[in-house]
Structure formats: C-alpha cells, structure tokens
Write a protein that holds these residues in place. Structure first.
Motif, PDB file in Angstrom:
ATOM      1  N   GLY A 258    -121.519  41.016  23.504  1.00 52.45           N
ATOM      2  CA  GLY A 258    -121.588  40.133  22.338  1.00 52.45           C
ATOM      3  C   GLY A 258    -122.854  40.333  21.506  1.00 52.45           C
ATOM      4  O   GLY A 258    -123.040  39.669  20.490  1.00 52.45           O
ATOM      5  N   ASN A 259    -123.706  41.284  21.920  1.00 51.39           N
ATOM      6  CA  ASN A 259    -124.986  41.478  21.206  1.00 51.39           C
ATOM      7  C   ASN A 259    -124.818  42.481  20.062  1.00 51.39           C
ATOM      8  O   ASN A 259    -124.652  43.677  20.308  1.00 51.39           O
ATOM      9  CB  ASN A 259    -126.041  42.013  22.174  1.00 51.39           C
ATOM     10  CG  ASN A 259    -126.250  41.084  23.345  1.00 51.39           C
ATOM     11  OD1 ASN A 259    -126.352  39.863  23.169  1.00 51.39           O
ATOM     12  ND2 ASN A 259    -126.303  41.640  24.552  1.00 51.39           N
ATOM     13  N   PHE A 260    -124.892  41.986  18.843  1.00 47.66           N
ATOM     14  CA  PHE A 260    -124.717  42.886  17.707  1.00 47.66           C
ATOM     15  C   PHE A 260    -125.765  42.663  16.619  1.00 47.66           C
ATOM     16  O   PHE A 260    -126.109  41.523  16.305  1.00 47.66           O
ATOM     17  CB  PHE A 260    -123.320  42.732  17.093  1.00 47.66           C
ATOM     18  CG  PHE A 260    -122.318  43.650  17.739  1.00 47.66           C
ATOM     19  CD1 PHE A 260    -122.054  44.901  17.218  1.00 47.66           C
ATOM     20  CD2 PHE A 260    -121.679  43.254  18.916  1.00 47.66           C
ATOM     21  CE1 PHE A 260    -121.157  45.757  17.843  1.00 47.66           C
ATOM     22  CE2 PHE A 260    -120.780  44.108  19.544  1.00 47.66           C
ATOM     23  CZ  PHE A 260    -120.507  45.358  19.007  1.00 47.66           C
ATOM     24  N   ALA A 261    -126.242  43.784  16.061  1.00 48.25           N
ATOM     25  CA  ALA A 261    -127.129  43.708  14.896  1.00 48.25           C
ATOM     26  C   ALA A 261    -126.339  44.188  13.686  1.00 48.25           C
ATOM     27  O   ALA A 261    -125.576  45.156  13.783  1.00 48.25           O
ATOM     28  CB  ALA A 261    -128.345  44.593  15.117  1.00 48.25           C
ATOM     29  N   PHE A 262    -126.504  43.505  12.565  1.00 48.34           N
ATOM     30  CA  PHE A 262    -125.806  43.874  11.331  1.00 48.34           C
ATOM     31  C   PHE A 262    -126.814  44.477  10.373  1.00 48.34           C
ATOM     32  O   PHE A 262    -127.729  43.791   9.923  1.00 48.34           O
ATOM     33  CB  PHE A 262    -125.148  42.641  10.710  1.00 48.34           C
ATOM     34  CG  PHE A 262    -124.152  41.995  11.636  1.00 48.34           C
ATOM     35  CD1 PHE A 262    -122.903  42.559  11.809  1.00 48.34           C
ATOM     36  CD2 PHE A 262    -124.476  40.847  12.342  1.00 48.34           C
ATOM     37  CE1 PHE A 262    -121.984  41.989  12.677  1.00 48.34           C
ATOM     38  CE2 PHE A 262    -123.565  40.262  13.216  1.00 48.34           C
ATOM     39  CZ  PHE A 262    -122.321  40.845  13.386  1.00 48.34           C
ATOM     40  N   TYR A 263    -126.657  45.759  10.102  1.00 53.48           N
ATOM     41  CA  TYR A 263    -127.625  46.483   9.283  1.00 53.48           C
ATOM     42  C   TYR A 263    -127.112  46.526   7.846  1.00 53.48           C
ATOM     43  O   TYR A 263    -126.094  47.143   7.562  1.00 53.48           O
ATOM     44  CB  TYR A 263    -127.770  47.903   9.835  1.00 53.48           C
ATOM     45  CG  TYR A 263    -129.028  48.613   9.388  1.00 53.48           C
ATOM     46  CD1 TYR A 263    -129.293  48.841   8.042  1.00 53.48           C
ATOM     47  CD2 TYR A 263    -129.960  49.067  10.310  1.00 53.48           C
ATOM     48  CE1 TYR A 263    -130.433  49.483   7.641  1.00 53.48           C
ATOM     49  CE2 TYR A 263    -131.115  49.728   9.915  1.00 53.48           C
ATOM     50  CZ  TYR A 263    -131.344  49.926   8.586  1.00 53.48           C
ATOM     51  OH  TYR A 263    -132.494  50.576   8.178  1.00 53.48           O
ATOM     52  N   LEU A 264    -127.848  45.881   6.943  1.00 51.65           N
ATOM     53  CA  LEU A 264    -127.415  45.830   5.540  1.00 51.65           C
ATOM     54  C   LEU A 264    -128.063  46.967   4.751  1.00 51.65           C
ATOM     55  O   LEU A 264    -129.111  46.797   4.143  1.00 51.65           O
ATOM     56  CB  LEU A 264    -127.775  44.474   4.918  1.00 51.65           C
ATOM     57  CG  LEU A 264    -126.760  43.356   5.151  1.00 51.65           C
ATOM     58  CD1 LEU A 264    -126.654  43.002   6.620  1.00 51.65           C
ATOM     59  CD2 LEU A 264    -127.152  42.112   4.364  1.00 51.65           C
ATOM     60  N   SER A 265    -127.408  48.120   4.784  1.00 43.15           N
ATOM     61  CA  SER A 265    -127.911  49.259   4.021  1.00 43.15           C
ATOM     62  C   SER A 265    -127.190  49.247   2.672  1.00 43.15           C
ATOM     63  O   SER A 265    -126.468  50.166   2.315  1.00 43.15           O
ATOM     64  CB  SER A 265    -127.621  50.539   4.806  1.00 43.15           C
ATOM     65  OG  SER A 265    -128.046  51.652   4.089  1.00 43.15           O
ATOM     66  N   VAL A 266    -127.387  48.148   1.954  1.00 44.88           N
ATOM     67  CA  VAL A 266    -126.652  47.908   0.699  1.00 44.88           C
ATOM     68  C   VAL A 266    -127.641  47.432  -0.363  1.00 44.88           C
ATOM     69  O   VAL A 266    -128.729  46.972  -0.016  1.00 44.88           O
ATOM     70  CB  VAL A 266    -125.568  46.814   0.908  1.00 44.88           C
ATOM     71  CG1 VAL A 266    -124.562  47.254   1.957  1.00 44.88           C
ATOM     72  CG2 VAL A 266    -126.177  45.468   1.300  1.00 44.88           C
ATOM     73  N   PRO A 267    -127.277  47.534  -1.662  1.00 47.41           N
ATOM     74  CA  PRO A 267    -128.195  47.033  -2.695  1.00 47.41           C
ATOM     75  C   PRO A 267    -128.396  45.528  -2.535  1.00 47.41           C
ATOM     76  O   PRO A 267    -127.497  44.832  -2.038  1.00 47.41           O
ATOM     77  CB  PRO A 267    -127.473  47.328  -4.009  1.00 47.41           C
ATOM     78  CG  PRO A 267    -126.279  48.141  -3.679  1.00 47.41           C
ATOM     79  CD  PRO A 267    -126.034  48.071  -2.219  1.00 47.41           C
TER      80      PRO A 267
ATOM     81  N   GLY B 134    -125.266  32.997  25.174  1.00 49.34           N
ATOM     82  CA  GLY B 134    -126.231  33.882  25.830  1.00 49.34           C
ATOM     83  C   GLY B 134    -126.429  35.235  25.153  1.00 49.34           C
ATOM     84  O   GLY B 134    -127.192  36.057  25.641  1.00 49.34           O
ATOM     85  N   SER B 135    -125.751  35.490  24.056  1.00 49.04           N
ATOM     86  CA  SER B 135    -125.927  36.795  23.409  1.00 49.04           C
ATOM     87  C   SER B 135    -126.729  36.611  22.116  1.00 49.04           C
ATOM     88  O   SER B 135    -127.154  35.505  21.790  1.00 49.04           O
ATOM     89  CB  SER B 135    -124.562  37.409  23.106  1.00 49.04           C
ATOM     90  OG  SER B 135    -123.861  36.579  22.211  1.00 49.04           O
ATOM     91  N   TRP B 136    -126.947  37.688  21.397  1.00 49.91           N
ATOM     92  CA  TRP B 136    -127.690  37.557  20.133  1.00 49.91           C
ATOM     93  C   TRP B 136    -126.943  38.225  18.980  1.00 49.91           C
ATOM     94  O   TRP B 136    -126.138  39.122  19.172  1.00 49.91           O
ATOM     95  CB  TRP B 136    -129.110  38.104  20.249  1.00 49.91           C
ATOM     96  CG  TRP B 136    -129.252  39.484  20.835  1.00 49.91           C
ATOM     97  CD1 TRP B 136    -129.656  39.788  22.111  1.00 49.91           C
ATOM     98  CD2 TRP B 136    -129.015  40.761  20.189  1.00 49.91           C
ATOM     99  NE1 TRP B 136    -129.676  41.149  22.294  1.00 49.91           N
ATOM    100  CE2 TRP B 136    -129.296  41.770  21.135  1.00 49.91           C
ATOM    101  CE3 TRP B 136    -128.603  41.136  18.910  1.00 49.91           C
ATOM    102  CZ2 TRP B 136    -129.180  43.133  20.843  1.00 49.91           C
ATOM    103  CZ3 TRP B 136    -128.467  42.502  18.618  1.00 49.91           C
ATOM    104  CH2 TRP B 136    -128.758  43.475  19.578  1.00 49.91           C
ATOM    105  N   ARG B 137    -127.239  37.740  17.782  1.00 47.94           N
ATOM    106  CA  ARG B 137    -126.765  38.355  16.538  1.00 47.94           C
ATOM    107  C   ARG B 137    -127.971  38.475  15.616  1.00 47.94           C
ATOM    108  O   ARG B 137    -128.703  37.494  15.437  1.00 47.94           O
ATOM    109  CB  ARG B 137    -125.688  37.489  15.875  1.00 47.94           C
ATOM    110  CG  ARG B 137    -124.390  37.388  16.693  1.00 47.94           C
ATOM    111  CD  ARG B 137    -123.626  38.700  16.663  1.00 47.94           C
ATOM    112  NE  ARG B 137    -122.691  38.854  17.767  1.00 47.94           N
ATOM    113  CZ  ARG B 137    -121.393  38.544  17.710  1.00 47.94           C
ATOM    114  NH1 ARG B 137    -120.893  38.021  16.615  1.00 47.94           N
ATOM    115  NH2 ARG B 137    -120.629  38.764  18.753  1.00 47.94           N
ATOM    116  N   ARG B 138    -128.193  39.657  15.061  1.00 48.56           N
ATOM    117  CA  ARG B 138    -129.376  39.871  14.212  1.00 48.56           C
ATOM    118  C   ARG B 138    -128.981  40.490  12.880  1.00 48.56           C
ATOM    119  O   ARG B 138    -128.001  41.223  12.805  1.00 48.56           O
ATOM    120  CB  ARG B 138    -130.364  40.822  14.922  1.00 48.56           C
ATOM    121  CG  ARG B 138    -130.844  40.250  16.219  1.00 48.56           C
ATOM    122  CD  ARG B 138    -131.954  40.997  16.911  1.00 48.56           C
ATOM    123  NE  ARG B 138    -132.271  40.197  18.082  1.00 48.56           N
ATOM    124  CZ  ARG B 138    -132.336  40.640  19.336  1.00 48.56           C
ATOM    125  NH1 ARG B 138    -132.192  41.920  19.595  1.00 48.56           N
ATOM    126  NH2 ARG B 138    -132.592  39.809  20.317  1.00 48.56           N
ATOM    127  N   ALA B 139    -129.782  40.193  11.864  1.00 52.91           N
ATOM    128  CA  ALA B 139    -129.575  40.825  10.561  1.00 52.91           C
ATOM    129  C   ALA B 139    -130.724  41.797  10.319  1.00 52.91           C
ATOM    130  O   ALA B 139    -131.895  41.456  10.531  1.00 52.91           O
ATOM    131  CB  ALA B 139    -129.553  39.771   9.472  1.00 52.91           C
TER     132      ALA B 139
END
Ligand code: BG6
Length: 491
Positions: A113-122, A144-149
C-alpha cells in the motif's frame, strides 16, 4: 539504506525528465540493490500505450541513460512491476483504473500500500492531479502504509502562485508527506558543503565577515534552451534556477550549524538565512538580465534566443541573470553574495567561490605581489567535482615574488566510490521518507519573496542586455561587479 515495500506512480511519464532522469535512476537503484524486490512503477499519461509499450519505453530509456551496466535479471525483475494507465488528468475512469492497479500490485508484488505519486507535470496541472488523487481515495494510506506526493519544479512562478500551490497540495497530503524536488540538493558535491563546513575545524573560523570578502555562486550552462521553448519562454533564467538551485546553494554556504541532521533542524537554519536576505536598494545597479544572441559554441554557429524554435521574437525572457544579495546577520552583514546563471555561456560549470579578504599587510616589495590575487576556496559542484583552495606562494628563484597557486581535491582521485545521480538519491529518499534533501514549503515561498521584487523591477525596465552565445554573459554583468571593485571569476 534500502527502501521497503513500495511503488512509484509517475504522472507525465512521457516527458523528457522521466525518460532522461527518472526511469534510469529507478533502474540504477534496482541495480545497486536498493529497491525492494516487488518494487512497482506505474506510468500515467495520455499516450495510447499498453503496459508492454511502457515497459519498452523504460527499457530504451534505461539502455540510453542509466549509469550502471545493464543486467537482464535486474531488468526482468523490475519489469514485472510495471503498469501503464492511459488517461488525461481529469479522467475519473483513469484514476479508478489507477486505484485498482495499485490494489492489484499490492497483492501481486507486495507493495504494502506504500505509494509515492511523482508529479512530473507543469504547475498548471498540479491542482487537478492532487484533487483527483484525493477524490479517488489514493491520497489516503491504507492502514499502516504511506502515500506521498513528489513535486517537480517549477513550484509556481512567483510568491502568490507558490502559496496557492502549497495550499492546494497541503489540503490533500500532510506536510511531512510532500517532497519538493530541487535536484541540486541530490548532488554529492552539494551535500558535501555540509561536510566541508561542519565536519572540519579549519574552515569554519574564517567563514564569516571578518575574513570573507564576498561569495560568487555561478551556474553556467553551454546548452541553449533546446526543445524547451514552451516551458522556458516567459519563465527565464532567474525563475528557472536562481529561485531554487542557486538560493539553495547560497543557503547551505551561509547557514549556521544545524543542531542535528534531522530535516527540521536543517530547514530551520536555511529559513533563518533566507529570511535574512537583503536586496540592494538600487536593483538597476546590482542586478543584470541578459539574452543570448547568435554566436559560436564548440566550433559551431548557434542561433540567438529569439531565433530558437517556438520563441516569441519579441520575447524579453532572461537567459542570463546576475544578482547581488546580502545576508543581514552577524556572520554575514556587509558580505555580498553574487549569484549568476546563464544558458549558452562559455562552458558548463557550477561552483561556489568563497573569496577572502587580502592580507592586512604585505611585508614584501610592491613588485613581489603584483600577481597575487585573493585567497579563495572554490567548491566545484560540477562537472569537475572537487574543492580548490587558492593561495599565494613564493615563486622559486633568487628573488622574492609571490604568485597564486592552487591545492585541489578531486572526487575521482580521492574516492573509488561513484556518485549516484541526483535523482537516484532523491527517489530513494522519497521511498525511505527521508526529507533532508527536500525544500520545505516555507523555503520555496521565501525564495520567491526574494526574487519577486527583482522580476518586477525587470518587467518595468526595458529589455535584457545582449550577449553572444559562447561568451561569459553581457558586459553589464562585468560592470555590475566593477562598480563594487570586483570581477567575476572565469572558471
Ligand atoms: C533544471 C533547469 O532545473 O536544471 C534547466 O530547469 C537546467 O534549465 C538544469 O538546464 C540543469 O541541471 P544540471 O543538473 O544539468 O546542472
């Protein structure tokens, strides 16, 4: 430091950054054994791709740009966790698809459930992407999991827009889960500023206004704007790199010793420096912006900025910028920090030169010191990574003459370890949740606060000065330093 179970979703995955930096960095991390076995990579973009097309794209990018040798078994392992989501950012179905894909990857790959969302957008696309992540429950970590931007620069184009972006992002992600990329902080030589200053005794006693005459921070590039007209025109050199990379270099050069290496302690010190920055009263006399005209580089004639594809021929965008700042605190009061950057300059080099005052008295004949400059400590950020100390030495012979010599530390000679690419280090840190190398929202805002009055001044004061490609910038920049009785280094 090996990342635990996790995955990364890249928005804007068909872009240049993704192909040249992010994909190769992920492969290199896997190759160095720093990613978990089930690491998953999800690409999100409008392009009509299937999972296989995406994997092929990553494969090509890795073959072309990765730093470590290609190993089939590493690739096969990584490829198992690759998925592609086709859609535009306002497409609810695509975000539902993303949600399901993440669930499936949790089961198939053990991403936990651990996901990072990489915004390689304008920046204009930041709000919609974070709002969609919220709407589809993707920003809420399962138990217990993490979500990151992860947010790429440019983070806004002035203070107001940066504040607005921060507000939008913080509505969806907790502050500690937002990672703003300034890839200069991922560079070994930039991190080494802290080691040089705080792991040694010999530099710190002279690192202040009693001994330092001034500091010059240069980020020179030989490239033009390449295929980036759409991004660059209207943004310009100061917003592109002074607001972030150069002000970060300045902050690390000027900060007090942090109480610890905890991100909050380091940020606290950087914030103190950034809030103590004082702009010159006469912005016209102490800032310069320039634009390259046609010229010669690497034996080739190159077009001027206004003739580049996609550039408005009336554009007043700066491709060169030089500014003078002071830092109003006990350590630095009265010591100018000169920051300059430019495209199509003489050569690619980034360095921080701390230039010391002259000895108060020279007990030699006047002719003896004609060739003696000021002592300097130069942190060579790239490409020839290392540190140089310049000082005077007696010229061998029967008379007594003193001339500048240098003492060099070269990474290549002192270390057998290779430097990871900045993006490798930063992506690993995101997965580890280590925020030390990421500017916080206040830093970003303070940096815009420093730059805004300069941009405003430039907007209302004519056109940029011109300089031929392949030179060291406009004559006005030399005059700016000459006014202070100083001159730019020719690195
Ligand atoms: C980016 C800028 O942040 O840094 C580019 O947007 C610039 O304009 C680049 O070329 C330089 O990065 P590096 O690591 O090659 O010095």
């Amino acid at each position: 430091r090996i990342a635990g179970p996790s995955g990364l979703v890249i928005f804007g995955v068909t872009g240049d950054l993704s192909r040249k930096k992010l994909m190769p960095a992920i492969y290199d991390l896997a190759n160095r054994g720093l990613l978990p076995p089930g690491f998953s990579l999800v690409g999100f973009a409008r392009r009509e791709w299937e999972d296989e097309d995406f994997a092929k794209e990553v494969h090509d990018a890795v073959k072309q740009h990765s730093r470590t040798p290609f190993r089939e078994e590493v690739w096969q392992q990584l490829a198992k966790g690759m998925r592609f989501i086709q859609g535009s950012f306002d497409d609810d179905e695509a975000f539902e698809h993303l949600r399901k894909t993440i669930q499936d990857l949790d089961a198939a790959q053990g991403t936990g459930g651990n996901f990072a969302f990489y915004l390689s957008v304008p920046p204009s696309a930041f709000p919609i992407v974070v709002q969609q992540l919220k709407k589809h429950g993707l920003a809420d970590p399962p138990n217990g999991s993490w979500r990151r931007a992860v947010i790429e620069k440019p983070f806004g184009h002035d203070l107001a827009s940066a504040q607005e972006l921060n507000r939008i992002v913080h509505e969806v992600f907790p502050r500690d889960e937002v990672f703003r990329i300034d890839h200069y902080l991922g560079k070994e030589t930039v991190q080494n500023i802290l080691a040089l200053r705080f792991a040694n005794t010999m530099f710190e006693p002279i690192w202040n206004r009693s001994y330092v005459d001034h500091v010059q921070i240069t980020m020179a590039e030989d490239i033009g704007i390449g295929g980036r007209a759409g991004y660059y025109d209207g943004i310009g050199a100061a917003r592109d790199v002074i607001q972030n990379h150069l002000l970060q270099l300045m902050a690390l050069t000027a900060i007090e010793e942090p109480a610890s290496f905890h991100p909050k302690a380091l940020v606290a010190e950087k914030l103190k420096v950034l809030s103590a920055v004082k702009l010159p009263a006469d912005l016209g006399g102490h800032t310069v912006r320039g634009q390259y005209t046609t010229g010669w580089q690497g034996g080739e004639e190159v077009p001027g900025y206004l003739d580049e594809d996609g550039i408005n021929p009336e554009s007043t965008t700066d491709t060169y910028a030089a500014i003078k700042l002071e830092i109003n605190n006990r350590r630095w009061a009265g010591v100018p920090f000169y920051l300059r950057t430019g495209k199509r300059l003489g050569r690619r080099v980034t360095e921080i030169a701390v230039v010391f005052k002259r000895a108060p008295y020279l007990p030699f004949d006047a002719y003896a010191t004609e060739e003696l400059g000021q002592n300097a400590l130069v942190i060579r950020v790239q490409p020839d990574e290392g540190v140089t100390v310049r000082f005077g030495s007696k010229v061998p012979g029967t008379s007594f003459e003193v001339r500048d010599v240098t003492m060099d530390f070269q990474y290549g000679e002192s270390f057998t370890e290779s430097s990871p690419e900045a993006y490798e280090r930063l992506i690993l840190d995101v997965l580890l949740g280590d925020a030390n190398l990421f500017p916080r929202h206040q830093e970003v805002e303070l940096s815009w606060q420093i730059l805004d009055p300069i941009e405003k001044y430039w907007d209302s004061h004519g056109k940029p000065a011109q300089y031929p490609a392949g030179t060291w910038g406009p004559a006005e920049a030399d005059e700016m330093l000459a006014r202070d009785g100083r001159s730019w280094r020719r690195p």
